[in-house]
Design a protein around this motif. Structure first.
Motif, PDB file in Angstrom:
ATOM      1  N   LEU A 174       0.489  -1.220  -0.085  1.00  0.00           N
ATOM      2  CA  LEU A 174       0.445   0.113  -0.058  1.00  0.00           C
ATOM      3  C   LEU A 174       0.985   0.999  -0.473  1.00  0.00           C
ATOM      4  N   TRP A 195       2.553   1.980  -3.275  1.00  0.00           N
ATOM      5  CA  TRP A 195       1.601   2.319  -4.068  1.00  0.00           C
ATOM      6  C   TRP A 195       1.201   3.780  -4.010  1.00  0.00           C
ATOM      7  N   THR A 215      -8.687   6.862  -6.434  1.00  0.00           N
ATOM      8  CA  THR A 215      -7.762   6.488  -5.135  1.00  0.00           C
ATOM      9  C   THR A 215      -8.837   5.911  -4.516  1.00  0.00           C
ATOM     10  N   PHE A 216      -9.771   6.307  -4.412  1.00  0.00           N
ATOM     11  CA  PHE A 216     -10.461   5.303  -3.451  1.00  0.00           C
ATOM     12  C   PHE A 216     -10.887   3.939  -3.888  1.00  0.00           C
ATOM     13  N   LEU A 226      -8.002   2.301  -2.683  1.00  0.00           N
ATOM     14  CA  LEU A 226      -7.743   2.100  -2.005  1.00  0.00           C
ATOM     15  C   LEU A 226      -8.887   0.650  -0.718  1.00  0.00           C
ATOM     16  N   ILE A 227     -10.416   1.295  -1.417  1.00  0.00           N
ATOM     17  CA  ILE A 227     -11.232  -0.075  -1.270  1.00  0.00           C
ATOM     18  C   ILE A 227     -11.055  -1.572  -1.281  1.00  0.00           C
ATOM     19  N   TRP A 251      -7.860  -2.455  -2.349  1.00  0.00           N
ATOM     20  CA  TRP A 251      -6.903  -2.984  -1.283  1.00  0.00           C
ATOM     21  C   TRP A 251      -7.180  -3.369  -0.081  1.00  0.00           C
ATOM     22  N   ARG A 252      -8.280  -3.099   0.335  1.00  0.00           N
ATOM     23  CA  ARG A 252      -9.399  -3.381   2.294  1.00  0.00           C
ATOM     24  C   ARG A 252      -9.830  -4.639   1.766  1.00  0.00           C
TER      25      ARG A 252
END
Lengths: 133, 133
Positions: free
Chosen positions: A96, A99, A119-120, A123-124, A126-127
């Motif tokens: 992360l 990135w 990016t949102f 990130l979501i 990735w989570r």
DNA sequence: ATAGCACTTAGTGTGCACTCTAAGTCAAGG
DNA sequence: CCTTGACTTAGAGTGCACACTAAGTGCTAT
């Protein structure tokens, strides 16, 4: 030798994390090699984030002697698994960060504070993909 | 979405970890995607053991905008290195646990609580060879 | 003999990161 | 109109893991 402060050594003894510390003629504590060995375990576990509650459980098993050996094995194996998880989590967070560093480089290159990617969503996802526990 | 409790969200806002949270007509907080994104970063860092002090530093750099980008990069790179260290430390402790499990198996096999090896020396050397910070 | 120092005890204080409480506001449903 | 329930605030409380203090004891060196 253990990295623990004098305060912490006495505190651990009060809590029952270490028993039967010998005393010299004037009542001062004289830690044996076995004591130091056990304290290094405690210190190591503590550094790895184990709570004192957990360590007390393990200390209890140690006190129970050989017949609790399967419990001690199970405890150590569970803790080993926890450390493996932490290794994996950290590897994911490193991913992360890499990135994020990439995004930062893009921002610096473009001179604009606005992100060039969604990016949102990244990130979501990735989570989501590293979800557990 | 972030895994943070309502209390923690408001606490972080009070501390200045997150700014300018929008409100709806009745004064209730309405978190934007950007807010959620930032909060996921905070939550992730926190889970990895970053202190709030550290996070405040990073929040300050974010507030300073693009001209602080090199600082933000340095911060992230330092943190990345810290995580790498933690991965290595955990790998070392896994090694120690495996050794301890081996000793336990020996004790179970022999039926004797006395160690068959010089465990003290092994442990001290383990400490010595993985020494740092 | 006395100073200095390292230890001893029980008990108190500290810092961190929440976590909750008390008292109040606001909008919707019956 | 009234209850319900989710929010709002400032401030207080909690749990953890030490870290320290005060008062005292014992050994050593001068």
């Amino acid at each position: 030798m253990t990295g623990l402060s004098e305060y912490t050594l006495r505190y651990y003894e009060r809590l029952g994390l270490i028993d039967d510390v010998q005393r010299d003629a004037s009542g001062h504590r004289r830690y044996s090699n076995k004591d130091v060995e056990w304290l290094i375990f405690l210190a190591t576990f503590r550094e790895m984030g184990m709570s004192i509650q957990e360590m007390l459980k393990f200390a209890g098993m140690k006190r129970s002697g050989l017949h609790a050996a399967p419990d001690r094995k199970a405890f150590l194996e569970a803790y080993r698994a926890k450390l493996s998880d932490e290794v994996r989590d950290r590897a994911n967070v490193i991913e992360l960060i890499d990135w994020k560093l990439h995004i930062l480089d893009q921002k610096i290159a473009s001179g604009s504070p606005e992100p060039l990617e969604d990016t949102f969503q990244y990130l979501i996802q990735w989570r989501e993909s590293h979800r557990h526990r």
